[in-house]
Design an enzyme around this catalytic site. Structure first.
Site, PDB file in Angstrom:
ATOM      1  N   THR A   1       0.791  -1.173   0.094  1.00 26.42           N
ATOM      2  CA  THR A   1      -0.004  -0.121   0.227  1.00 26.42           C
ATOM      3  C   THR A   1       1.034   1.492  -0.076  1.00 26.42           C
ATOM      4  O   THR A   1       2.002   1.219   0.485  1.00 26.42           O
ATOM      5  CB  THR A   1      -0.808   0.007   1.278  1.00 26.42           C
TER       6      THR A   1
ATOM      7  N   THR B   1      -0.588   5.521   6.967  1.00 27.46           N
ATOM      8  CA  THR B   1      -1.521   6.430   6.974  1.00 27.46           C
ATOM      9  C   THR B   1      -2.880   5.365   6.520  1.00 27.46           C
ATOM     10  O   THR B   1      -2.852   4.430   7.070  1.00 27.46           O
ATOM     11  CB  THR B   1      -1.299   7.378   5.753  1.00 27.46           C
ATOM     12  N   ARG B   2      -3.991   6.384   6.184  1.00 27.01           N
ATOM     13  CA  ARG B   2      -5.392   5.926   5.722  1.00 27.01           C
ATOM     14  C   ARG B   2      -5.536   5.393   4.483  1.00 27.01           C
ATOM     15  O   ARG B   2      -6.481   5.001   3.911  1.00 27.01           O
ATOM     16  CB  ARG B   2      -6.389   6.755   6.396  1.00 27.01           C
ATOM     17  N   LYS B   3      -4.467   5.238   3.764  1.00 29.85           N
ATOM     18  CA  LYS B   3      -4.570   5.027   2.347  1.00 29.85           C
ATOM     19  C   LYS B   3      -4.562   3.508   2.073  1.00 29.85           C
ATOM     20  O   LYS B   3      -3.308   3.102   1.552  1.00 29.85           O
ATOM     21  CB  LYS B   3      -3.306   5.722   1.533  1.00 29.85           C
ATOM     22  N   THR B   4      -5.318   2.915   2.621  1.00 32.85           N
ATOM     23  CA  THR B   4      -5.313   1.362   2.721  1.00 32.85           C
ATOM     24  C   THR B   4      -6.417   0.856   1.680  1.00 32.85           C
ATOM     25  O   THR B   4      -7.306   1.638   1.283  1.00 32.85           O
ATOM     26  CB  THR B   4      -5.416   0.823   3.976  1.00 32.85           C
TER      27      THR B   4
END
Length: 227
Positions: free
Chosen positions: A6, A171-174
């Site tokens: 990711t 981070t939240r970029k999953t």
């Protein structure tokens, strides 16, 4: 093993502070919060739920090829090996995939999540009904490949900053629906978890500032005062 990762890994700074040139900055309540580190355990209920969904997606009404060609009574043994050096993550998902297909499978884990292994290292061994092994193998591999890929690349970043005060954060970029799993894989590689969602930390980003562009005396001050 797939080494896909990711894009959520980024460098952490020693001090979290306002950055007028960057895209975002953090606000903490009264004290600086520590980032979660170490291999954080996953809940078995979450693992089973994810694996059941993956098996249903892949098998549907039945594994047509396996059912048509493999006798019901056939038994076999199989091993999962690393095709290149990697950091392991996701073995519980693989084990669950095989066990959900048959209560008669026997599994021996030869490694553990967070362990670095060499090419050819056996990750696990499984024995049982051939039909069950064949119908679960792709789901088992998908989980281990994806999560081990994240752990492996995270470990590279961690090694690159060894001896410094820098930490590797996520981070939240999953992948949607996989956040808990991918953040777990980051910790397997030695990285640290940042915030899990929009609910657990204030993080003012460029879009927030854009929405406050007419605020007085300026967007940053207005955002900080309102937070």
């Amino acid at each position: 093993m797939e080494r896909k990762i990711t894009d959520s890994i980024r460098m952490g700074r020693k001090d979290d502070s306002i950055d007028h040139q960057g895209k975002a900055f953090l606000l903490f309540r009264r004290r600086r919060e520590r980032h979660a580190a170490g291999v954080q355990p996953l809940r078995i209920a979450d693992i089973r739920r994810a694996v059941r969904a993956a098996l249903a997606e892949d098998i549907g009404p039945g594994d047509a090829t396996t059912l048509a060609t493999i006798p019901r009574t056939a038994q076999a043994r199989a091993t999962m090996r690393a095709r290149q050096p990697l950091t392991v993550a996701g073995l519980a998902f693989a084990e669950t995939a095989f066990r959900l297909r048959s209560s008669g499978v026997q599994i021996k884990l030869r490694t553990r999540d967070g362990q670095r292994v060499a090419t050819g290292q056996v990750l696990l061994e499984v024995a049982g009904p051939v039909r069950s092994l064949l119908s679960a193998e792709r789901v088992a591999l998908n989980f281990v490949q994806r999560l081990s890929g994240i752990a492996t690349l995270t470990a590279r970043f961690v090694d690159a900053v060894q001896g410094t005060s820098t930490r590797i954060l996520d981070t939240r970029k999953t992948t949607p629906g996989w956040r808990r799993f991918e953040k777990y894989a980051v910790t397997c590689g030695g990285g640290c978890n940042h915030r899990y969602g929009l609910y657990d930390r204030v993080l003012i980003k460029d879009n927030h500032l854009a929405a406050l562009r007419d605020a007085q005396p300026n967007a940053i001050v207005a955002a900080v005062q309102r937070a």
